[in-house]
Scaffold this motif. Sequence first.
Motif, short mmCIF file in Angstrom:
data_model
loop_
_atom_site.label_atom_id
_atom_site.label_comp_id
_atom_site.label_asym_id
_atom_site.label_seq_id
_atom_site.Cartn_x
_atom_site.Cartn_y
_atom_site.Cartn_z
N ALA A 56 0.86 -1.14 -0.12
CA ALA A 56 -0.01 0.00 -0.08
C ALA A 56 0.77 1.28 -0.08
N LYS A 57 2.11 1.11 0.19
CA LYS A 57 2.99 2.32 0.16
C LYS A 57 3.85 2.50 -0.97
N ILE A 58 4.10 3.60 -1.23
CA ILE A 58 5.00 4.07 -2.45
C ILE A 58 6.33 3.61 -1.95
N GLU A 59 6.89 2.64 -3.20
CA GLU A 59 8.13 1.90 -2.86
C GLU A 59 9.28 2.62 -3.42
N CYS A 60 9.16 3.61 -4.39
CA CYS A 60 10.38 4.23 -4.70
C CYS A 60 10.04 5.84 -5.07
N GLY A 61 11.26 6.69 -5.21
CA GLY A 61 10.87 7.81 -5.65
C GLY A 61 10.62 8.85 -4.57
N GLU A 62 10.36 10.24 -5.02
CA GLU A 62 10.27 11.48 -3.78
C GLU A 62 9.17 11.13 -2.65
N ARG A 63 8.31 10.43 -3.14
CA ARG A 63 7.21 10.16 -1.73
C ARG A 63 7.18 8.60 -1.33
N LYS A 64 8.29 8.17 -1.50
CA LYS A 64 8.62 6.85 -0.96
C LYS A 64 8.09 6.84 0.43
N GLY A 65 7.32 5.70 0.66
CA GLY A 65 6.82 5.53 2.08
C GLY A 65 5.30 6.05 2.42
N GLN A 264 19.56 8.06 -21.48
CA GLN A 264 19.57 9.05 -20.54
C GLN A 264 18.24 9.30 -19.64
N GLY A 265 17.32 8.78 -19.87
CA GLY A 265 16.06 8.81 -19.43
C GLY A 265 15.50 8.16 -18.30
N GLY A 266 14.26 8.26 -17.65
CA GLY A 266 13.58 7.40 -16.80
C GLY A 266 13.61 8.00 -15.30
N ALA A 267 14.48 9.15 -15.37
CA ALA A 267 14.51 9.74 -13.90
C ALA A 267 13.06 10.43 -13.39
N THR A 268 12.14 10.73 -14.46
CA THR A 268 11.08 11.19 -14.06
C THR A 268 10.15 10.02 -13.43
N ASN A 269 10.18 8.98 -14.21
CA ASN A 269 9.25 7.94 -13.64
C ASN A 269 9.79 7.44 -12.50
N LEU A 270 10.98 7.44 -12.01
CA LEU A 270 11.61 6.94 -10.84
C LEU A 270 11.06 7.87 -9.82
N ARG A 271 11.47 9.33 -10.02
CA ARG A 271 10.95 10.29 -9.16
C ARG A 271 9.70 10.30 -8.71
N TYR A 272 8.44 9.90 -9.72
CA TYR A 272 7.19 9.87 -9.40
C TYR A 272 6.84 8.56 -8.80
N GLY A 273 7.72 7.57 -8.75
CA GLY A 273 7.54 6.32 -8.03
C GLY A 273 6.76 5.40 -8.90
N PHE A 274 6.92 5.61 -10.31
CA PHE A 274 6.09 4.54 -11.27
C PHE A 274 7.12 3.36 -11.52
N LYS A 275 8.44 3.63 -11.40
CA LYS A 275 9.31 2.58 -11.67
C LYS A 275 10.37 2.55 -10.90
N PRO A 276 11.24 1.26 -10.32
CA PRO A 276 12.29 1.60 -9.54
C PRO A 276 13.57 1.72 -10.05
N MET A 277 13.60 1.63 -11.48
CA MET A 277 14.92 1.82 -12.28
C MET A 277 15.05 2.97 -13.37
N VAL A 278 16.05 3.28 -13.70
CA VAL A 278 16.22 4.24 -14.71
C VAL A 278 16.52 3.53 -16.02
N ASN A 279 16.15 4.31 -17.13
CA ASN A 279 15.90 3.45 -18.38
C ASN A 279 17.32 2.47 -18.67
N ALA A 280 18.59 3.10 -18.67
CA ALA A 280 19.73 2.54 -18.74
C ALA A 280 20.08 1.31 -18.03
N GLU A 281 19.74 1.47 -16.51
CA GLU A 281 19.98 0.29 -15.60
C GLU A 281 19.16 -0.95 -16.14
N ALA A 282 17.84 -0.67 -16.53
CA ALA A 282 17.03 -1.80 -16.91
C ALA A 282 17.54 -2.45 -18.09
N GLN A 283 17.86 -1.50 -19.06
CA GLN A 283 18.28 -1.94 -20.53
C GLN A 283 19.53 -2.77 -20.25
#
Length: 444
Positions: A56-65, A264-283
């Motif tokens: 039920a809690k946000i797991e990553c990003g700026e509002r984690k927890g 270079q992307g994916g930081a916004t998704n991470l910040r918003y808590g939608f994904k735990p990894m940036v694009n390059a890391e997952a790729q």
Amino acid sequence: MSVRATELPKPYHQAVERWRDTYLPDYDLLIEQWDRFFPRDRPFRLCAYRECDSCAKIECGERKGEEKYVQVGEMGSDQAGHLLNAVRAQASTEFGSIQQHQLTLSRAQDEQDQFWILRMMAEELRHGYQMLHLLLDDDWSAATQRSGADMVEEILSMRTGSHLLGTFNIDFDSFVDNVVFCAMIDRVGKYQLSMQKVSAYKPMAESMPEMLREEAFHLAAGVLPMRRWAEQAAKDSVYVTMAMMQKVTNKWLPRALEMFGHEQGGATNLRYGFKPMVNAEAQQAYYREVGRVLQDLNLRFIRSRVPELSHGEAVALCRRVAQDGEVVRGIGPEHLLRQPHSEFFRRRGEPAFSMVGFAGETFDEPETYLRHVLSHLPETYAAGRDFKGYATLLHQVHSGQLEAQEAARKTPNLSRVGGVCPCSRAVRWVAGVESETVTSIGAC
Ligand SMILES: [Fe+2]
Ligand SMILES: [Fe+2]
């Protein structure tokens, strides 16, 4: 664990069924034969599944927890817009892949392989249905002025050529495409779904566990026939050779890498808590995993050709042949699969239109590079529209007419002209500009 199954409101459910009648005409056959091919598995049902006791809690990003969002309206418009792009892109890929698989489904040599692909297609339909459920079950006005009905119509009217992601606009040439696509592209799906499993938007997170279970089957529908083909190729079977698997792998792997979004992307998704990894890391994790799959296929080839070898001996032989270029026990480098360089034949992301060869070498002349790329691709693909579009853009980039990143957004695609009626056939190929925001599942 409690899983809730729901159906879309009747008109939408029926619209998906009509779509299914057009693009998945063998669906009834699958249902009829289900118990013969999948006797231990739950019967297929066209519905959305939500696993209700996810975190039920946000797991990553700026509002984690903090508490996860249960409604889109709890987010700001930019955040909601990012989420909407992800749902639309995901939906497009699910429906798009069915249209691709349908092209060559009937060409399978093996009935079981064919039914596995058919089941995978039905499950992709369910995945698309799941995304439509997300669009229709919430109020998206924080992200768009468009109604849910409009968005659903847009998705159901897409055809190969007009999907949001390039990968889903490429025609299949043979049943080897069906299989290798599952092994390569559905593997990207596994990464995306695993990342979205932690989504700060609870309905998205709840949608993922069942989709992931189905995705594991899709990977098997790709990898198991490839293993069998590698073992048969070692015994000089002429049906699907290692060379053929190599070329089809080369066709799909660059597109798979691009599905992760710009490096270079994916930081916004991470910040918003939608994904735990940036694009390059997952790729990069994906690329390494594909390397292990290819290594496994090579070892199966070697042990099928020389059965008395232990696993360790097969690994050592593989290394001598693949890395040192030796011929050992009649096995040469041409018998084994190699992983294309991650920048080979790329048209999106950081290496877009840079002329990097199969092994990482670089080229200066577009014509020389195109001949090099072609020598690594299936001939039937080279003769198609997708490759021609790439070649045209490559020339434009290297003659200075276009910037590489500008070209990366321009891919000849099929656009609807003259009306929005989904049954209209008024579509034609145009060199258009794709959406700036939805160019990958991992759009930044
Ligand atoms: Fe899927
Ligand atoms: Fe899949």
